[in-house]
Motif scaffolding. Sequence first.
Motif: not given
Length: 92
Positions: A3-25, A48-54
């Motif tokens: 599978d092709k890895p997501p773009s940086a913008a998509q990964f960032m969006s996925d990260l923000l959504n994951a944080v929002h979901e894990v915190t129960g919105r 990659a996760v650490e870099a995106a968080i930074r």
Amino acid sequence: MVDKPPSAAQFMSDLLNAVHEVTGRRPPPTWTHIDKVQRKLGTANADAVEAAIRLAVAKGWLRSDGDPAASVTITVDGIKLITPKPSTRADG
């Protein structure tokens, strides 16, 4: 086929959504551990996760509690970024 890895913008969006979901919105500041976010993202690439968080912290979309971060919370600006905009379509 690999599978092709997501773009940086998509990964960032996925990260923000994951944080929002894990915190129960729940509204900020609701903190969660990085491990939970990484599991939600389904990636073993901690670098990659650490870099995106930074980057997200630098942009004001997340807040973190250390260097490297052990936990994060999404900010109001981060929520605005991932919240769909209302349609401006005219009815009529």
